[in-house]
Design a protein around this motif. Structure first.
Motif, PDB file in Angstrom:
ATOM      1  N   LEU A 150      12.687   3.893 -18.910  1.00 27.27           N
ATOM      2  CA  LEU A 150      13.669   4.376 -18.169  1.00 27.27           C
ATOM      3  C   LEU A 150      13.747   4.568 -16.823  1.00 27.27           C
ATOM      4  CD1 LEU A 150      15.256   6.832 -21.040  1.00 27.27           C
ATOM      5  CD2 LEU A 150      16.032   4.512 -20.647  1.00 27.27           C
ATOM      6  N   ALA A 151      12.512   5.121 -16.501  1.00 25.29           N
ATOM      7  CA  ALA A 151      12.231   5.661 -15.157  1.00 25.29           C
ATOM      8  C   ALA A 151      10.731   5.480 -14.682  1.00 25.29           C
ATOM      9  CB  ALA A 151      12.935   7.078 -14.659  1.00 25.29           C
ATOM     10  N   VAL A 152      10.527   5.219 -13.560  1.00 25.12           N
ATOM     11  CA  VAL A 152       9.113   5.214 -13.148  1.00 25.12           C
ATOM     12  C   VAL A 152       9.175   5.861 -11.593  1.00 25.12           C
ATOM     13  CG1 VAL A 152       9.146   2.902 -12.048  1.00 25.12           C
ATOM     14  CG2 VAL A 152       7.203   3.755 -12.648  1.00 25.12           C
ATOM     15  N   ASP A 153       7.888   6.664 -11.374  1.00 29.42           N
ATOM     16  CA  ASP A 153       7.531   7.463 -10.174  1.00 29.42           C
ATOM     17  C   ASP A 153       6.178   7.387  -9.796  1.00 29.42           C
ATOM     18  OD1 ASP A 153       8.434   8.272  -7.871  1.00 29.42           O
ATOM     19  OD2 ASP A 153       8.317  10.355  -8.384  1.00 29.42           O
ATOM     20  N   MET A 154       5.503   7.317  -8.682  1.00 28.30           N
ATOM     21  CA  MET A 154       4.240   7.372  -8.318  1.00 28.30           C
ATOM     22  C   MET A 154       4.125   8.360  -7.302  1.00 28.30           C
ATOM     23  SD  MET A 154       2.846   3.408  -8.319  1.00 28.30           S
ATOM     24  CE  MET A 154       1.249   4.130  -8.290  1.00 28.30           C
ATOM     25  N   LEU A 155       2.723   8.924  -7.387  1.00 27.68           N
ATOM     26  CA  LEU A 155       2.086   9.603  -6.399  1.00 27.68           C
ATOM     27  C   LEU A 155       0.938   9.405  -6.362  1.00 27.68           C
ATOM     28  CD1 LEU A 155       3.080  12.004  -4.086  1.00 27.68           C
ATOM     29  CD2 LEU A 155       2.241  13.785  -5.968  1.00 27.68           C
ATOM     30  N   GLY A 156       0.415   8.734  -5.125  1.00 23.30           N
ATOM     31  CA  GLY A 156      -1.028   8.394  -5.027  1.00 23.30           C
ATOM     32  C   GLY A 156      -1.371   7.384  -6.016  1.00 23.30           C
ATOM     33  N   SER A 157      -2.359   7.724  -6.874  1.00 20.06           N
ATOM     34  CA  SER A 157      -2.636   6.795  -7.839  1.00 20.06           C
ATOM     35  C   SER A 157      -2.069   7.067  -9.413  1.00 20.06           C
ATOM     36  CB  SER A 157      -4.105   6.748  -8.023  1.00 20.06           C
ATOM     37  OG  SER A 157      -4.739   8.029  -8.476  1.00 20.06           O
ATOM     38  N   ASN A 158      -1.300   8.228  -9.588  1.00 17.60           N
ATOM     39  CA  ASN A 158      -0.811   8.668 -10.607  1.00 17.60           C
ATOM     40  C   ASN A 158       0.643   8.207 -10.686  1.00 17.60           C
ATOM     41  OD1 ASN A 158      -3.181   9.963 -11.633  1.00 17.60           O
ATOM     42  ND2 ASN A 158      -2.780  11.663 -10.474  1.00 17.60           N
ATOM     43  N   MET A 159       1.077   7.474 -11.830  1.00 13.66           N
ATOM     44  CA  MET A 159       2.275   6.997 -12.291  1.00 13.66           C
ATOM     45  C   MET A 159       2.791   7.661 -13.292  1.00 13.66           C
ATOM     46  SD  MET A 159       3.198   3.014 -13.520  1.00 13.66           S
ATOM     47  CE  MET A 159       2.761   2.493 -11.878  1.00 13.66           C
ATOM     48  N   LEU A 160       4.005   7.993 -13.400  1.00 12.74           N
ATOM     49  CA  LEU A 160       4.872   8.508 -14.666  1.00 12.74           C
ATOM     50  C   LEU A 160       5.710   7.592 -15.052  1.00 12.74           C
ATOM     51  CD1 LEU A 160       5.284  12.076 -13.366  1.00 12.74           C
ATOM     52  CD2 LEU A 160       3.697  11.307 -14.885  1.00 12.74           C
ATOM     53  N   ILE A 161       6.067   7.322 -16.446  1.00 10.98           N
ATOM     54  CA  ILE A 161       7.046   6.421 -16.848  1.00 10.98           C
ATOM     55  C   ILE A 161       7.771   7.334 -17.902  1.00 10.98           C
ATOM     56  CG2 ILE A 161       7.698   4.264 -18.176  1.00 10.98           C
ATOM     57  CD1 ILE A 161       5.484   3.128 -16.621  1.00 10.98           C
ATOM     58  N   THR A 162       9.063   7.267 -18.064  1.00  8.03           N
ATOM     59  CA  THR A 162       9.897   7.932 -19.159  1.00  8.03           C
ATOM     60  C   THR A 162      10.336   6.867 -20.232  1.00  8.03           C
ATOM     61  OG1 THR A 162      11.885   8.224 -18.321  1.00  8.03           O
ATOM     62  CG2 THR A 162      10.426  10.146 -18.076  1.00  8.03           C
ATOM     63  N   SER A 163      10.460   6.733 -21.307  1.00  8.61           N
ATOM     64  CA  SER A 163      10.819   5.929 -22.368  1.00  8.61           C
ATOM     65  C   SER A 163      11.657   6.688 -23.242  1.00  8.61           C
ATOM     66  CB  SER A 163       9.691   4.921 -22.616  1.00  8.61           C
ATOM     67  OG  SER A 163       9.159   5.553 -23.795  1.00  8.61           O
ATOM     68  N   GLU A 164      12.126   5.606 -23.977  1.00  5.06           N
ATOM     69  CA  GLU A 164      12.888   6.100 -25.350  1.00  5.06           C
ATOM     70  C   GLU A 164      11.832   6.194 -26.488  1.00  5.06           C
ATOM     71  OE1 GLU A 164      16.263   3.635 -25.838  1.00  5.06           O
ATOM     72  OE2 GLU A 164      17.462   4.620 -23.984  1.00  5.06           O
ATOM     73  N   GLU A 165      10.689   6.205 -26.352  1.00  7.05           N
ATOM     74  CA  GLU A 165       9.496   6.113 -27.542  1.00  7.05           C
ATOM     75  C   GLU A 165       9.371   7.474 -27.974  1.00  7.05           C
ATOM     76  OE1 GLU A 165       5.277   4.200 -28.753  1.00  7.05           O
ATOM     77  OE2 GLU A 165       6.053   3.843 -26.743  1.00  7.05           O
ATOM     78  N   MET A 172       1.691   9.082 -18.528  1.00  6.99           N
ATOM     79  CA  MET A 172       1.093   8.981 -17.375  1.00  6.99           C
ATOM     80  C   MET A 172      -0.247   8.119 -17.204  1.00  6.99           C
ATOM     81  SD  MET A 172      -0.912  11.909 -15.130  1.00  6.99           S
ATOM     82  CE  MET A 172      -2.620  11.004 -15.367  1.00  6.99           C
ATOM     83  N   PHE A 173      -0.131   7.203 -16.165  1.00  6.71           N
ATOM     84  CA  PHE A 173      -1.033   6.167 -16.200  1.00  6.71           C
ATOM     85  C   PHE A 173      -1.851   6.550 -14.652  1.00  6.71           C
ATOM     86  CE2 PHE A 173       2.336   4.045 -18.390  1.00  6.71           C
ATOM     87  CZ  PHE A 173       1.468   3.245 -19.539  1.00  6.71           C
ATOM     88  N   GLU A 174      -2.886   6.227 -14.815  1.00  6.73           N
ATOM     89  CA  GLU A 174      -3.937   6.399 -13.594  1.00  6.73           C
ATOM     90  C   GLU A 174      -4.193   5.203 -13.178  1.00  6.73           C
ATOM     91  OE1 GLU A 174      -8.141   8.452 -12.435  1.00  6.73           O
ATOM     92  OE2 GLU A 174      -6.936   9.648 -13.547  1.00  6.73           O
ATOM     93  N   ILE A 175      -3.835   4.713 -11.960  1.00  7.71           N
ATOM     94  CA  ILE A 175      -4.129   3.420 -11.585  1.00  7.71           C
ATOM     95  C   ILE A 175      -5.397   3.113 -10.608  1.00  7.71           C
ATOM     96  CG2 ILE A 175      -3.221   1.560 -10.154  1.00  7.71           C
ATOM     97  CD1 ILE A 175      -1.355   2.281 -12.555  1.00  7.71           C
ATOM     98  N   GLY A 176      -6.000   2.106 -11.269  1.00  8.01           N
ATOM     99  CA  GLY A 176      -7.501   2.033 -10.721  1.00  8.01           C
ATOM    100  C   GLY A 176      -7.674   0.573  -9.612  1.00  8.01           C
ATOM    101  N   ALA A 177      -8.677   0.070  -9.652  1.00  3.67           N
ATOM    102  CA  ALA A 177      -8.845  -1.200  -8.963  1.00  3.67           C
ATOM    103  C   ALA A 177      -7.995  -2.336  -9.317  1.00  3.67           C
ATOM    104  CB  ALA A 177     -10.487  -1.571  -9.109  1.00  3.67           C
ATOM    105  N   GLY A 178      -7.550  -3.007  -8.654  1.00  5.87           N
ATOM    106  CA  GLY A 178      -6.808  -4.236  -9.099  1.00  5.87           C
ATOM    107  C   GLY A 178      -5.366  -3.826  -9.383  1.00  5.87           C
ATOM    108  N   GLY A 179      -4.970  -2.519  -9.058  1.00  2.35           N
ATOM    109  CA  GLY A 179      -3.578  -2.098  -9.568  1.00  2.35           C
ATOM    110  C   GLY A 179      -3.577  -2.054 -11.010  1.00  2.35           C
ATOM    111  N   LEU A 180      -4.365  -1.713 -11.537  1.00  8.81           N
ATOM    112  CA  LEU A 180      -4.399  -1.810 -13.178  1.00  8.81           C
ATOM    113  C   LEU A 180      -4.602  -0.295 -13.745  1.00  8.81           C
ATOM    114  CD1 LEU A 180      -6.611  -4.944 -14.193  1.00  8.81           C
ATOM    115  CD2 LEU A 180      -3.878  -4.671 -14.517  1.00  8.81           C
TER     116      LEU A 180
END
Length: 420
Positions: A150-165, A172-180
């Motif tokens: 439903l929504a995504v927001d980023m701060l630095g290398s930390n990403m948050l996503i809400t969903s209906e799951e 929370m995703f931590e983004i590393g090399a290559g954007g993964l």
């Protein structure tokens, strides 16, 4: 007599030259990213008629700035959805990668109508990682992020996503090399018959705000870290602030002192609500969060932006522009407001635009210009969308001036993001 005609003609030419604008786009950024939902007309929200054009699909567009005539524009056929609050994309602070969540899936060309656009599209589950280091040739990869993100927001290398799951309403995703993503931390919010429809990082990175649409609540959560200093989970901090209507997207002021959220009123004029979060309480259970100001705004304000200096707000006013054409259709617009330190906002002026359903609006890096998405125009034949621009005139009485040039975008343009 001939001399008089010549003199008059030269006078008119001089006058028109004096008030003319250059057909250029002023916007302080390396580029603009736009998402277009090709699956439906804006009025489908009202009558369910998709009015699809055969062959027109969802798209991502990347516009390098400054634009020149004949310049190559980056594009990719990327599934995305206008369903939600235009919080379906985030761009890394270095501008190399963009992230797009697929809130709902695409339909086939044979599907002409739906009963409810919010529920009848195929479920989504994907996040697209878009390499935009070469803006003329974006490339994509994808990962699974949960049912109907439903929504995504980023701060630095930390990403948050809400969903209906269920039990994984927040990830929370931590983004590393290559954007993964290198870490994927699912977090249960324990919601009962409700959804986390928006998530926003506090500028300092220790708190997040989460909107629960069905209960009309804005919650503050605090990060909890593991022994290695990485975020392990988020825990509720205090009791939620309550709204009276339908909460839309929110944003912290640049200094983090206030949280501003759009409160829609089911078609009537809405409000911008300012919330003051208590982030210093010794006991999280006793932290009280207060609504400190409520400012009337136009109907259908699904998006707003706060200037980099925190002094101005611009709103995208959908109003009645997305009504079926057979009925009575209203004008969309943009509003400019001043914002005081105590959260009270004051409307400065309203500005009409010719397009339908402006759903996303942003300031540039300097706060000197504004870009707003246009879902489509009142055009028969091909129904393209666009991005329109305003110059911000600062000073004692600020104002906006519409720029002459605009960007054509694929039909269904619903989200614009700054590429720093």
């Amino acid at each position: 007599m001939k001399r008089m005609r010549l003199t008059l003609g030269m006078a008119l030419l001089s006058a028109s030259a004096a008030i003319a604008q250059k057909p250029t786009i002023e916007f302080n950024a390396r580029g603009i990213l736009a998402l277009s939902d090709g699956d439906m007309a804006a009025s489908a929200v009202v009558d369910g008629k998709l009015m699809k054009e055969v062959g027109v699909k969802d798209a991502l567009s990347v516009y390098p700035l400054p634009l020149k005539l004949g310049q190559e524009i980056g594009s990719a056929p990327l599934p995305n959805s206008a369903i939600g609050w235009s919080r379906s994309a985030a761009v890394m602070s270095d501008g190399r990668y963009a992230y797009v969540i697929e809130t709902r899936g695409q339909t086939t060309d044979s599907v002409k109508t739906v009963k409810n656009v919010a529920t009848d599209f195929p479920a989504g589950s994907t996040m697209y990682i878009v390499d935009i280091s070469n803006m003329a040739k974006p490339s994509t990869r994808k990962v699974t992020v949960g049912k109907n993100p439903l929504a995504v927001d980023m701060l630095g290398s930390n990403m948050l996503i809400t969903s209906e799951e269920a039990a994984k309403e927040l990830r929370m995703f931590e983004i590393g090399a290559g954007g993964l993503p290198t870490r994927n931390v699912p977090i249960a919010l324990n919601l009962q018959n409700a959804r986390a429809t928006d998530v926003t990082w506090h500028p300092e990175g220790e708190f997040i705000a989460i909107t629960v649409e069905e209960t009309k609540e804005i919650w503050l959560y605090k990060a909890k870290r593991n022994p290695q200093g990485k975020i392990a989970t988020f825990e509720a901090f205090g009791t939620p602030a309550k709204l009276t209507g339908k909460p839309g997207p929110g944003s912290f002021t640049p200094d983090g002192s206030l949280f501003i959220v759009s409160d829609l009123k089911d078609g009537a004029a809405g409000e911008l609500v300012a919330i003051q979060f208590n982030t210093t309480a010794a006991d999280p259970k006793t932290a009280e969060h207060k609504v400190v100001a409520q400012t009337p705004v136009a109907a259908g304000v699904e998006s707003f932006a706060i200037s980099p200096d925190g002094a101005l707000i611009v709103t995208a006013n959908k109003a009645n522009s997305a009504q079926p054409w057979e009925g009575s259709v209203g004008k969309a617009g943009v509003s400019l407001l001043s914002l005081a330190k105590d959260g009270k906002a004051t409307k400065v002026a309203d500005y009409e635009i010719e397009g339908i359903a402006p759903e996303s609006i942003i300031f540039d890096k300097s706060g000197d210009n504004v870009a707003v998405s246009v879902f489509e125009y009142f055009d028969y034949g091909r129904r393209d969308g666009g991005v329109e621009f305003f110059k911000v005139n600062k000073g004692g009485t600020p104002s906006l001036t519409k720029q002459m040039a605009k960007i054509s975008a694929p039909k269904g343009c619903h989200t614009v993001k700054l590429i720093p």
